[in-house]
Design a protein around this motif. Structure first.
Motif, PDB file in Angstrom:
ATOM      1  N   GLU A  32       0.834  -1.190   0.000  1.00 45.20           N
ATOM      2  CA  GLU A  32       0.000   0.000   0.000  1.00 45.20           C
ATOM      3  C   GLU A  32       0.879   1.255   0.000  1.00 45.20           C
ATOM      4  OE1 GLU A  32      -3.278   0.205  -0.239  1.00 45.20           O
ATOM      5  OE2 GLU A  32      -3.469  -1.977  -0.371  1.00 45.20           O
ATOM      6  N   SER A  33       0.395   2.306  -0.629  1.00 47.43           N
ATOM      7  CA  SER A  33       1.086   3.586  -0.612  1.00 47.43           C
ATOM      8  C   SER A  33       0.020   4.661  -0.690  1.00 47.43           C
ATOM      9  CB  SER A  33       2.034   3.695  -1.813  1.00 47.43           C
ATOM     10  OG  SER A  33       1.304   3.791  -3.019  1.00 47.43           O
ATOM     11  N   LYS A  34       0.441   5.914  -0.745  1.00 43.81           N
ATOM     12  CA  LYS A  34      -0.551   6.955  -0.935  1.00 43.81           C
ATOM     13  C   LYS A  34      -1.178   6.778  -2.321  1.00 43.81           C
ATOM     14  CE  LYS A  34       2.637  10.521  -2.677  1.00 43.81           C
ATOM     15  NZ  LYS A  34       3.259  11.826  -2.407  1.00 43.81           N
ATOM     16  N   PRO A  35      -2.363   7.383  -2.562  1.00 37.93           N
ATOM     17  CA  PRO A  35      -3.071   7.143  -3.825  1.00 37.93           C
ATOM     18  C   PRO A  35      -2.185   7.374  -5.048  1.00 37.93           C
ATOM     19  CG  PRO A  35      -4.480   8.314  -2.309  1.00 37.93           C
ATOM     20  CD  PRO A  35      -3.126   8.242  -1.653  1.00 37.93           C
ATOM     21  N   ARG A  36      -2.248   6.437  -5.981  1.00 37.07           N
ATOM     22  CA  ARG A  36      -1.402   6.480  -7.165  1.00 37.07           C
ATOM     23  C   ARG A  36      -2.142   7.047  -8.362  1.00 37.07           C
ATOM     24  NH1 ARG A  36       0.074   0.155  -6.333  1.00 37.07           N
ATOM     25  NH2 ARG A  36       1.355   0.342  -4.447  1.00 37.07           N
ATOM     26  N   PHE A  37      -1.356   7.541  -9.301  1.00 39.84           N
ATOM     27  CA  PHE A  37      -1.881   7.881 -10.615  1.00 39.84           C
ATOM     28  C   PHE A  37      -1.626   6.690 -11.527  1.00 39.84           C
ATOM     29  CE2 PHE A  37      -1.361  11.993  -8.677  1.00 39.84           C
ATOM     30  CZ  PHE A  37      -2.436  12.730  -9.178  1.00 39.84           C
TER      31      PHE A  37
END
Length: 216
Positions: free
Chosen positions: A11-16
């Protein structure tokens, strides 16, 4: 500012994301594989069977079900042609009627059917979808090959949408510049960005548009 390092499956911050669908991306796939750094063996090749719930009136909430669990993502914004989506809800079956009434059917943006039970099984939920005139349950089988190019998570996938075979390519990251460089490096510049929701609507005829290419 240094780019955030991301890892496949974490998981990470929201991706493009850049993604496209067509009939043949072999040249792009080969370049993706050659540019890729080594990745964990567990993501070399993955298989999944999912059901997407497609709504004739909604293009901003993407709903899929896998292994009895529902995942809804909502569209946030587009920057430099790249889409950003955030999680909207996660749930599993059997599902309380309150969740269906307050979260799931509002995400479809359609008239809600009569809900006369306190809890719905997966089969009962699918029945509601199948009899609704503006909703469609679509079976999607995925064979995905993972890569990492320019610190972006990439994949080439063979996808069956209700049995119709298409292929997909993608690059996603929290860093837009890294995705744009990857698109250029793998030879995907100028190819239309198409998310799963739009691709399924095109394949099933809900939208009268072709995919990115029709080359056999």
């Amino acid at each position: 500012m240094a780019s955030e390092k991301i890892e496949i499956g974490q998981e990470s911050k929201p991706r493009f994301e850049f993604r496209s669908f067509g009939q043949n991306f072999d040249t792009i796939w080969k370049r993706m594989a050659r540019f890729s750094v080594p990745i964990p063996e567990k993501v070399w090749e993955r298989f999944s069977e999912e059901i997407y719930i497609i709504s004739a009136t909604n293009d901003v909430n993407n709903t899929k079900i896998r292994d009895g669990k529902m995942d809804i993502k909502t569209y946030v914004q587009t920057i430099d042609g790249l889409e950003q989506w955030n999680p909207l809800m996660k749930g599993e079956f059997p599902m309380p009627v309150s969740v269906l009434a307050e979260e799931v059917f509002p995400a479809f943006q359609v008239e809600m059917p009569a809900l006369d039970k306190e809890v719905y099984s997966f089969e009962e939920f699918l029945h509601l979808i199948n009899i609704h005139p503006e909703l469609l349950a679509v079976r999607v089988c995925k064979q995905r090959f993972g890569y990492m190019v320019n610190n972006t998570i990439c994949e080439y996938g063979v996808v069956l949408i209700n049995g119709a075979r298409v292929v997909t390519i993608n690059s996603e990251s929290t860093e837009i510049a890294d995705i744009l460089k990857t698109i250029s490096d793998i030879g995907a510049s100028g190819i239309e960005n198409i998310n799963y929701l739009q691709a399924i609507k095109r394949v099933t005829g809900m939208i009268n548009k072709p995919l990115a290419n029709k080359t056999l």
